[in-house]
Scaffold this active site. Structure first.
Site, mmCIF file in Angstrom:
data_model
loop_
_atom_site.group_PDB
_atom_site.id
_atom_site.type_symbol
_atom_site.label_atom_id
_atom_site.label_comp_id
_atom_site.label_asym_id
_atom_site.label_seq_id
_atom_site.Cartn_x
_atom_site.Cartn_y
_atom_site.Cartn_z
ATOM 1 N N SER A 73 -9.261 1.671 3.467
ATOM 2 C CA SER A 73 -8.524 2.544 2.574
ATOM 3 C C SER A 73 -7.512 1.808 1.697
ATOM 4 O O SER A 73 -6.907 2.408 0.804
ATOM 5 C CB SER A 73 -7.770 3.610 3.397
ATOM 6 O OG SER A 73 -6.859 2.994 4.291
ATOM 7 N N LYS A 126 0.859 -1.185 0.000
ATOM 8 C CA LYS A 126 0.000 0.000 0.000
ATOM 9 C C LYS A 126 0.895 1.235 0.000
ATOM 10 O O LYS A 126 1.918 1.269 0.693
ATOM 11 C CB LYS A 126 -0.874 -0.031 1.246
ATOM 12 C CG LYS A 126 -1.872 1.099 1.384
ATOM 13 C CD LYS A 126 -2.705 0.879 2.649
ATOM 14 C CE LYS A 126 -3.763 1.937 2.841
ATOM 15 N NZ LYS A 126 -4.598 1.677 4.034
ATOM 16 N N SER A 150 -9.507 -1.031 7.391
ATOM 17 C CA SER A 150 -8.980 -0.793 6.046
ATOM 18 C C SER A 150 -8.255 -1.963 5.409
ATOM 19 O O SER A 150 -7.885 -1.885 4.236
ATOM 20 C CB SER A 150 -8.068 0.440 6.058
ATOM 21 O OG SER A 150 -8.824 1.596 6.309
#
Length: 462
Positions: free
Chosen positions: A157, A80, A181
């Site tokens: 996210s 990420k 997330s």
């Protein structure tokens, strides 16, 4: 590799052992699939094609010489884009950070590479990781691959990590979980996602949203893959992981143990009243499956309401998120450069009084004690991961969130696994297995047993 969709970690490790493929073939297949489909999916912020090929060639030579490190050696993975890689940009999903070059790699990135992993690239994220749907109006919202006709939320996210693994672009990816997330995109995209115990994995080199609640975690194709990646992220020696896996020791022995006789708390129908009926139906089928495996199901009324816990989490994220990023959203020079939905959330944290922040921190301790008492004798508590199926992006109400049940776990500092429990109108639904802090082995054990009985969900057709 005729099929260019990337196998999971364990399957790829077995293929290397059997010499039916090589790391270079795996990486080439990975990059070919990305080239063919990423324009539509939009999972990546950065792609490291040349360095991935070089790492694959090195891994192949090492394996040929008998120097295979362990089950993560040669596995293509992604990070990420909150996670630093030395010499590379970490945008954090925000334009204001788009030129920030990392001076050193995050600890978990170092550990995954030391375990032999091949970094394919950095995946899209909600701006500064502050949003559950996976949307980013400035740098792009990935496409949930389970519906190639309509742009649906990938979950956030860790949006690019979820969309990328579900698209078969890589074997696994790292997400971060502050209020769900890792688990929300895992549920929306049909993956297995592990939210680890608070404080268990280091946050060094990860762009913060909430230092109290942030936790990095694996997003994978199966419970076994999540276990391998989790132990690699812990920094365990690759050879020790290989031995334990081959001999069924430690975590892998625990995961192979039947769940018969375990007592599992089941979220009550009353507490599930806000959940979509179709998701509820899948959840009831999932609990029946656990019962058929020999688990003893116990109704578990939540000792604290979900709203009290999610609002407490919102207070902590709001205060800490503003501390880390507020100056950029306050700066009028950044008008038009920031995601307005995220800006509203960040700015809401500015006026929070110190007393509200401290109260939220104290409530966590009180609520955790209540849950620990209520969970005596239980191996886990199961809930749906999210209350709905992945919505259409343009129909999302950004003032709402699907994180009622995921935030509960962050509030308590516990660990949890989200595993697919079937489809709702052709879209994945997730089962959340919540365990006390430090009990990732139990969450993975239950997830593995459920997965073995239900079968893997597989990947969507692109």
């Amino acid at each position: 590799m005729a099929d260019t969709s990337m196998p999971g970690i364990a399957d790829l490790a077995q293929a290397y052992r059997n010499e039916t493929t090589t790391p270079r073939e795996a990486v080439d297949a990975c990059l070919a699939r990305i080239e063919a489909h990423n324009d539509k999916i939009g999972a990546f912020e950065l792609i490291f094609a040349d360095r991935a090929r070089q790492a694959a060639d090195a891994a192949g030579l090492a394996m040929k010489a008998g120097h295979r490190l362990g089950p993560f050696h040669g596995v293509p993975f992604a990070l990420k884009d909150l996670i630093d890689v030395e010499g590379e940009i970490t945008t954090g999903g925000a334009n204001v950070y788009a030129d920030r070059v990392a001076k050193r790699s995050a600890v978990i990135a170092q550990r995954l590479i030391a375990g032999g992993g091949i970094l394919i690239g950095k995946t899209k994220t909600v701006e500064v990781a502050y949003g559950p749907w996976g949307t980013n109006t400035q740098r792009g919202t990935p496409w949930n691959p389970w519906d190639m006709q309509t742009h649906r939320a990938p979950g956030g996210s860790s949006s690019g990590s979820g969309a990328g693994v579900a698209s078969g672009f890589m074997a696994c990816a790292v997400g971060t979980d502050t209020g769900g997330s890792v688990r929300i995109p895992a549920a929306f995209c049909g993956l297995t996602g592990l939210k680890v115990t608070e404080g268990h994995l280091p946050l060094d080199g990860i762009v913060p949203l909430s230092h109290t609640l942030d936790t990095p975690g694996p997003m994978c194709r199966s419970a076994l893959d999540a276990a391998i990646m989790f132990q690699t992220m812990e920094g365990r020696a690759p050879g020790a992981i290989e031995t334990a896996l081959a001999e069924g020791q430690g975590l892998y022995g625990a995961m192979a143990t039947p769940v018969e006789g375990l007592s599992i708390g089941v979220m009550t129908a009353e507490d599930r009243a806000f959940i979509d009926p179709a998701v509820n139906a899948r959840f009831e089928e999932a609990t029946k499956r656990l019962a058929n495996l020999g688990a003893r199901l116990v109704p578990f009324p939540l000792p604290v309401g979900v709203d009290a816990m999610r609002f407490s989490v919102a207070t902590i994220i709001g205060a800490e998120g503003y501390y880390y990023h507020g100056e950029h959203y306050d700066n009028p020079d950044n008008a038009g450069r920031m995601d307005e939905h995220v800006k509203a959330r960040i700015i809401d944290g500015q006026p929070l009084p110190t007393s509200a922040y401290i109260k939220a921190l104290r409530q966590r301790l009180e609520h955790k004690a209540l849950f620990l008492d209520a969970m005596r004798g239980l191996a886990a508590v199961v809930t749906p991961t999210v209350p709905i199926k992945a919505p259409i992006v343009e129909e999302i109400d950004q003032t709402t969130a699907p994180s009622q049940l995921t935030r509960m776990v962050n509030h308590l500092g516990f660990c949890a696994l989200s595993t697919p429990m079937g489809l709702v109108d052709g879209l994945p639904a997730g089962l959340q297995i919540m365990c006390r802090g430090g009990e990732e082995a139990m969450a993975l054990r239950l997830g593995a047993a459920f997965e073995k009985d239900a079968g893997l969900l597989g990947l969507p057709a692109l």
